[in-house]
Design a protein around this motif. Structure first.
Motif, PDB file in Angstrom:
ATOM      1  N   HIS A 204       0.879  -1.181  -0.287  1.00  0.00           N
ATOM      2  CA  HIS A 204       0.086  -0.010   0.019  1.00  0.00           C
ATOM      3  C   HIS A 204       0.872   1.339  -0.014  1.00  0.00           C
ATOM      4  N   THR A 205       1.959   1.321   0.770  1.00  0.00           N
ATOM      5  CA  THR A 205       2.863   2.354   0.723  1.00  0.00           C
ATOM      6  C   THR A 205       3.365   2.469  -0.642  1.00  0.00           C
ATOM      7  N   GLU A 206       3.743   1.370  -1.320  1.00  0.00           N
ATOM      8  CA  GLU A 206       4.591   1.620  -2.613  1.00  0.00           C
ATOM      9  C   GLU A 206       3.454   1.892  -3.779  1.00  0.00           C
ATOM     10  N   HIS A 207       2.335   1.891  -3.385  1.00  0.00           N
ATOM     11  CA  HIS A 207       1.190   2.108  -4.389  1.00  0.00           C
ATOM     12  C   HIS A 207       1.422   3.507  -5.358  1.00  0.00           C
ATOM     13  N   PRO A 208       1.843   4.572  -4.972  1.00  0.00           N
ATOM     14  CA  PRO A 208       2.266   5.763  -5.850  1.00  0.00           C
ATOM     15  C   PRO A 208       3.235   5.333  -6.682  1.00  0.00           C
ATOM     16  N   ARG A 209       4.164   4.303  -6.530  1.00  0.00           N
ATOM     17  CA  ARG A 209       5.527   4.368  -7.200  1.00  0.00           C
ATOM     18  C   ARG A 209       5.046   3.054  -8.002  1.00  0.00           C
ATOM     19  N   SER A 210       4.319   2.092  -7.635  1.00  0.00           N
ATOM     20  CA  SER A 210       3.996   0.702  -8.515  1.00  0.00           C
ATOM     21  C   SER A 210       3.030   0.940  -9.250  1.00  0.00           C
ATOM     22  N   GLY A 211       1.942   1.697  -8.931  1.00  0.00           N
ATOM     23  CA  GLY A 211       0.670   1.674  -9.388  1.00  0.00           C
ATOM     24  C   GLY A 211      -0.170   0.572  -9.130  1.00  0.00           C
ATOM     25  N   LEU A 212       0.124  -0.429  -8.218  1.00  0.00           N
ATOM     26  CA  LEU A 212      -0.682  -1.668  -7.649  1.00  0.00           C
ATOM     27  C   LEU A 212      -1.116  -1.324  -6.699  1.00  0.00           C
ATOM     28  N   TRP A 213      -2.762  -1.637  -6.688  1.00  0.00           N
ATOM     29  CA  TRP A 213      -3.389  -1.394  -5.442  1.00  0.00           C
ATOM     30  C   TRP A 213      -3.509  -2.664  -4.582  1.00  0.00           C
ATOM     31  N   PRO A 214      -3.225  -2.996  -3.256  1.00  0.00           N
ATOM     32  CA  PRO A 214      -3.313  -4.230  -2.712  1.00  0.00           C
ATOM     33  C   PRO A 214      -4.809  -4.582  -2.280  1.00  0.00           C
ATOM     34  N   LEU A 215      -5.108  -5.435  -2.707  1.00  0.00           N
ATOM     35  CA  LEU A 215      -6.622  -6.185  -2.125  1.00  0.00           C
ATOM     36  C   LEU A 215      -6.629  -7.243  -1.328  1.00  0.00           C
ATOM     37  N   LEU A 216      -7.232  -7.462  -0.216  1.00  0.00           N
ATOM     38  CA  LEU A 216      -7.287  -8.796   0.585  1.00  0.00           C
ATOM     39  C   LEU A 216      -8.423  -9.346   0.037  1.00  0.00           C
TER      40      LEU A 216
ATOM     41  N   GLN B 116      -4.748  -5.452   9.134  1.00  0.00           N
ATOM     42  CA  GLN B 116      -4.068  -6.491  10.010  1.00  0.00           C
ATOM     43  C   GLN B 116      -5.315  -7.358  10.900  1.00  0.00           C
ATOM     44  N   ALA B 117      -6.147  -6.545  11.202  1.00  0.00           N
ATOM     45  CA  ALA B 117      -7.277  -7.211  12.165  1.00  0.00           C
ATOM     46  C   ALA B 117      -8.114  -8.163  10.976  1.00  0.00           C
ATOM     47  N   PHE B 118      -8.217  -7.767   9.893  1.00  0.00           N
ATOM     48  CA  PHE B 118      -8.955  -8.804   8.837  1.00  0.00           C
ATOM     49  C   PHE B 118      -8.248  -9.927   8.624  1.00  0.00           C
ATOM     50  N   LEU B 119      -6.733  -9.947   8.487  1.00  0.00           N
ATOM     51  CA  LEU B 119      -6.100 -11.153   8.274  1.00  0.00           C
ATOM     52  C   LEU B 119      -5.845 -12.040   9.566  1.00  0.00           C
ATOM     53  N   THR B 120      -6.169 -11.472  10.760  1.00  0.00           N
ATOM     54  CA  THR B 120      -6.300 -12.172  12.054  1.00  0.00           C
ATOM     55  C   THR B 120      -7.472 -13.039  11.862  1.00  0.00           C
ATOM     56  N   ASP B 121      -8.729 -12.368  11.464  1.00  0.00           N
ATOM     57  CA  ASP B 121      -9.894 -13.001  11.591  1.00  0.00           C
ATOM     58  C   ASP B 121     -10.074 -14.051  10.365  1.00  0.00           C
ATOM     59  N   TYR B 122      -9.323 -13.772   9.161  1.00  0.00           N
ATOM     60  CA  TYR B 122      -9.626 -14.397   7.875  1.00  0.00           C
ATOM     61  C   TYR B 122      -8.161 -14.835   7.549  1.00  0.00           C
ATOM     62  N   PRO B 123      -7.555 -15.715   8.259  1.00  0.00           N
ATOM     63  CA  PRO B 123      -6.011 -16.174   8.056  1.00  0.00           C
ATOM     64  C   PRO B 123      -5.723 -16.712   6.672  1.00  0.00           C
ATOM     65  N   ARG B 124      -6.827 -17.322   6.033  1.00  0.00           N
ATOM     66  CA  ARG B 124      -6.613 -17.796   4.517  1.00  0.00           C
ATOM     67  C   ARG B 124      -6.779 -16.699   3.406  1.00  0.00           C
ATOM     68  N   THR B 125      -6.880 -15.602   3.846  1.00  0.00           N
ATOM     69  CA  THR B 125      -7.145 -14.551   3.107  1.00  0.00           C
ATOM     70  C   THR B 125      -5.906 -14.298   1.917  1.00  0.00           C
ATOM     71  N   ARG B 126      -6.004 -14.084   0.811  1.00  0.00           N
ATOM     72  CA  ARG B 126      -4.744 -13.789  -0.223  1.00  0.00           C
ATOM     73  C   ARG B 126      -4.666 -12.532  -0.563  1.00  0.00           C
ATOM     74  N   LEU B 127      -3.710 -12.095  -1.077  1.00  0.00           N
ATOM     75  CA  LEU B 127      -3.170 -10.695  -1.555  1.00  0.00           C
ATOM     76  C   LEU B 127      -3.448 -10.819  -3.207  1.00  0.00           C
ATOM     77  N   GLY B 128      -4.132  -9.756  -3.457  1.00  0.00           N
ATOM     78  CA  GLY B 128      -4.230  -9.349  -4.796  1.00  0.00           C
ATOM     79  C   GLY B 128      -3.528  -7.990  -5.179  1.00  0.00           C
ATOM     80  N   LEU B 129      -3.004  -7.811  -6.222  1.00  0.00           N
ATOM     81  CA  LEU B 129      -2.395  -6.530  -6.636  1.00  0.00           C
ATOM     82  C   LEU B 129      -3.191  -6.061  -8.121  1.00  0.00           C
ATOM     83  N   VAL B 130      -3.679  -4.966  -7.884  1.00  0.00           N
ATOM     84  CA  VAL B 130      -4.404  -4.523  -9.254  1.00  0.00           C
ATOM     85  C   VAL B 130      -3.876  -3.162  -9.316  1.00  0.00           C
ATOM     86  N   ALA B 131      -3.759  -3.069 -10.866  1.00  0.00           N
ATOM     87  CA  ALA B 131      -3.042  -1.874 -11.469  1.00  0.00           C
ATOM     88  C   ALA B 131      -4.315  -1.038 -11.682  1.00  0.00           C
TER      89      ALA B 131
END
Length: 225
Positions: free
Chosen positions: A2-14, A105-120
């Motif tokens: 998320h911090t890198e989004h301005p440089r990478s153009g990739l938005w992280p989605l859980l 962080q809280a969402f990952l604790t509740d849903y530990p099988r969540t995956r990371l998606g990166l979207v342009a």
């Protein structure tokens, strides 16, 4: 990321799944996403969309309605069938990015099988359309319309898209409504955006009760049945 989004153009989605224990991990691993079918969020006016959806979901068909007219209008009291308009913007005191990180962080604790998606995409709202998410398809097939509303919430309430599932959406909110009047107006927007939040939420199934639950809440969750 998320911090890198301005440089990478990739938005992280859980990315959550309809059934995390199923190897298909729907809709993401099963390919049930349709970016080619979506329009552009910039093509839609969020205020017009919400007003139109409100009129659709508050309409009463006396010949085919599970509730009588009086009970149907009581769901959206005090507004009934009258669209009250958009809630005013609120000043963001809490840092939206920090709040989104804490929610993640809280969402990952509740849903530990969540995956990371990166979207342009330039924002979380637009990432929903770019990835071709079709969660609200039982009501509307063009996700760009929902992205237009969420993008407006990003501006008015410091909303950030944190997680998305088969037919669920999870936002962090930096500037939630704090008064009864504000909360009712926001609740009306939520009803127009996702009527199942009220129709199939917690009892009592009324706009007023829902408004109480979102007053001061830094998290908005939506689900479409």
């Amino acid at each position: 990321m998320h911090t890198e989004h301005p440089r990478s153009g990739l938005w992280p989605l859980l990315l959550d799944a309809l059934d995390p224990n199923d190897g298909e991990f729907r809709p993401w691993a099963s390919g049930e996403v349709f970016p080619e079918q979506m329009s552009s969020p910039a093509s839609h006016d969020p205020a017009d969309l919400l007003a139109h959806w409100w009129a659709t979901y508050t309409a009463v068909d006396e010949d085919d309605d599970m509730l009588d007219v009086k009970r149907r209008l009581a769901v959206t009291a005090p507004f009934g069938q009258v669209w009250p308009g958009l809630a005013a913007s609120r000043e963001t005191v809490t840092n939206p990015e920090q709040l989104a990180s804490e929610f993640a962080q809280a969402f990952l604790t509740d849903y530990p099988r969540t995956r990371l998606g990166l979207v342009a995409a330039p924002s979380g709202a637009e990432a929903l359309t770019a990835v071709g998410w079709a969660g609200p398809c039982n009501y509307e097939n063009d996700t760009a319309k929902f992205s237009a509303v969420v993008r407006d919430w990003e501006n008015r309430f410091g909303a950030r898209v944190v997680a998305v599932g088969f037919s669920t959406l999870h936002l962090s909110i930096a500037a939630p409504p704090v008064s009864e009047h504000e909360a009712l107006l926001v609740a009306a927007e939520h009803f127009a955006f996702c009527p199942d939040n009220i129709w199939q939420g917690s009892r009592p199934y009324t706009l007023a009760a829902y408004a109480e639950r979102i007053t001061g809440a830094h998290r908005w969750d939506f689900w479409w049945d």
